[in-house]
Design an enzyme around this catalytic site. Structure first.
Site, PDB file in Angstrom:
ATOM      1  N   ARG A  34       1.062  -0.717  -0.125  1.00  0.00           N
ATOM      2  CA  ARG A  34       0.177  -0.121   0.545  1.00  0.00           C
ATOM      3  C   ARG A  34       0.905   1.727   0.364  1.00  0.00           C
ATOM      4  O   ARG A  34       0.226   2.639  -0.592  1.00  0.00           O
ATOM      5  CB  ARG A  34      -0.984   0.129   1.089  1.00  0.00           C
ATOM      6  CG  ARG A  34      -2.348   1.442   1.269  1.00  0.00           C
ATOM      7  CD  ARG A  34      -2.572   1.201   2.417  1.00  0.00           C
ATOM      8  NE  ARG A  34      -3.615   1.924   3.058  1.00  0.00           N
ATOM      9  CZ  ARG A  34      -4.953   2.394   2.156  1.00  0.00           C
ATOM     10  NH1 ARG A  34      -5.221   2.053   1.746  1.00  0.00           N
ATOM     11  NH2 ARG A  34      -5.244   3.732   3.055  1.00  0.00           N
ATOM     12  N   ILE A  60      -7.037   8.002  -0.756  1.00  0.00           N
ATOM     13  CA  ILE A  60      -6.847   7.168  -0.618  1.00  0.00           C
ATOM     14  C   ILE A  60      -7.545   6.299   0.260  1.00  0.00           C
ATOM     15  O   ILE A  60      -7.243   6.952   1.492  1.00  0.00           O
ATOM     16  CB  ILE A  60      -5.716   6.422  -0.541  1.00  0.00           C
ATOM     17  CG1 ILE A  60      -5.470   4.564  -0.740  1.00  0.00           C
ATOM     18  CG2 ILE A  60      -4.754   6.750   0.974  1.00  0.00           C
ATOM     19  CD1 ILE A  60      -4.089   4.456  -0.734  1.00  0.00           C
ATOM     20  N   SER A  61      -8.963   5.474   0.380  1.00  0.00           N
ATOM     21  CA  SER A  61      -9.689   4.974   1.275  1.00  0.00           C
ATOM     22  C   SER A  61      -8.821   4.330   2.318  1.00  0.00           C
ATOM     23  O   SER A  61      -7.987   3.503   2.310  1.00  0.00           O
ATOM     24  CB  SER A  61     -10.573   3.985   0.570  1.00  0.00           C
ATOM     25  OG  SER A  61     -11.328   4.637  -0.522  1.00  0.00           O
ATOM     26  N   GLN A  62      -9.413   4.437   3.915  1.00  0.00           N
ATOM     27  CA  GLN A  62      -9.015   3.673   4.812  1.00  0.00           C
ATOM     28  C   GLN A  62      -9.310   1.951   4.225  1.00  0.00           C
ATOM     29  O   GLN A  62      -9.772   1.592   3.539  1.00  0.00           O
ATOM     30  CB  GLN A  62     -10.175   3.240   5.640  1.00  0.00           C
ATOM     31  CG  GLN A  62     -10.271   2.418   6.751  1.00  0.00           C
ATOM     32  CD  GLN A  62     -12.036   2.892   7.878  1.00  0.00           C
ATOM     33  OE1 GLN A  62     -12.511   3.012   7.025  1.00  0.00           O
ATOM     34  NE2 GLN A  62     -11.387   2.910   8.494  1.00  0.00           N
ATOM     35  N   PRO A  63      -7.802   1.165   4.984  1.00  0.00           N
ATOM     36  CA  PRO A  63      -7.714   0.042   4.773  1.00  0.00           C
ATOM     37  C   PRO A  63      -9.115  -0.574   4.518  1.00  0.00           C
ATOM     38  O   PRO A  63      -9.547  -1.976   3.750  1.00  0.00           O
ATOM     39  CB  PRO A  63      -6.484  -0.430   5.159  1.00  0.00           C
ATOM     40  CG  PRO A  63      -5.803   0.376   5.975  1.00  0.00           C
ATOM     41  CD  PRO A  63      -6.891   1.918   5.122  1.00  0.00           C
TER      42      PRO A  63
END
Length: 216
Positions: A34, A60-63
Site C-alpha cells: 500500500r 486513498i481510502s481507509q484499508p
C-alpha cells in the site's frame, strides 16, 4: 520501517477483527504494498487506520473500507470488473489480484498517470486505465461482472446498472455531499435489480454527468 510487518498488523487489527472474512481479500491486502500508492513522505502512515490525501483534493481510502467494498463484490477470480475513481490505484491493484480483468476510470489526469506507474511497477498487466468521466462507466467494454465506485454519489446511476452483466454486483456509496451509505445492487436473471444497504461511510464526491457537479 518494516512494511511487511505493518501490512500484517493492518490486516489483523483493521480487517480481521472488524469482520472481514474473505480469505482472498485478506490475502490480497496482505501482499499488496500500500505504501507505494501514497507520497513517499507519507509512506510511514500508509498502513494506518484511515484515509490519506493523495493530491488533487482526493484520498486513498481507509484499508477497512477497501476490504469491505471488495468483499461485497464476491469475486472468484474469473470476473471482468469496472472501477470508477482510480485515485491512487490501490483499489485497482486489490481488484487486479482477485479478478481476471479490471477496467478503471479516473477523471484527473495527474492521478491517473501516477496510478498507472504504480500498477505497472507491480506487474499488474490486467488493469486497463482510461482518463474520462467515470460516472458514465465504460459502455463499450460492458457488460461487467462487478462494478465498484470509490466516490460518493447522490444516487445509483442507471447507466452503471445497465452495464452490469446478469448476476453482476455494483457497490457504490450513496448519500449527500459528506455522508453516505454503501449500497450493493445485484442484477437478476430476469433483468430486474435488487439492492441492499450496508454501513455508513464518507467518500469524496463522485464528480461527473451522473454524479455531483464540481461546484462546492
Amino acid at each position: 520501517m518494516d512494511f511487511a510487518v505493518a501490512r500484517k498488523r493492518m490486516v489483523e487489527a483493521q480487517l480481521v477483527k472488524r469482520g472481514i472474512t474473505d480469505q482472498r481479500v485478506i490475502g490480497a491486502m496482505l501482499n499488496i504494498p500500500r505504501h507505494i500508492f501514497v507520497e513517499e513522505a507519507m509512506s510511514a502512515q500508509a498502513y494506518s487506520d484511515g484515509s490519506l490525501p493523495i493530491g488533487e483534493k482526493q484520498t486513498i481510502s481507509q484499508p477497512f473500507m477497501v476490504a469491505k467494498m471488495t468483499e461485497m463484490l464476491e469475486l472468484t477470480g474469473r470476473e471482468k470488473v469496472l472501477e470508477l475513481g482510480t485515485g491512487s490505484g490501490y483499489q485497482a491493484a486489490v481488484l487486479a489480484t482477485l479478478a481476471d480483468r479490471v477496467y478503471t476510470v479516473e477523471r484527473i489526469r495527474p492521478l491517473a498517470l501516477k496510478a498507472r506507474k504504480a500498477l505497472d511497477s507491480l506487474g499488474l498487466l490486467n488493469v486497463n486505465l482510461r482518463i474520462a468521466d467515470g460516472t458514465e462507466g465504460w459502455p463499450e467494454e460492458a457488460p461487467f461482472d462487478a462494478i465498484l465506485v470509490t466516490a460518493g454519489a447522490p444516487e445509483v446511476p442507471q447507466c452503471l446498472v445497465d452495464q452490469l452483466a446478469i448476476g453482476g454486483r455494483l457497490v457504490i456509496p450513496v448519500g449527500d455531499r459528506t455522508d453516505q451509505r454503501l449500497v450493493r445492487v445485484v442484477r437478476n436473471p430476469d433483468g430486474s435489480v435488487v439492492g441492499d444497504v450496508s454501513l455508513d461511510c464518507r467518500f469524496v464526491r463522485l464528480i461527473g454527468k451522473h454524479g455531483w457537479s464540481e461546484e462546492p
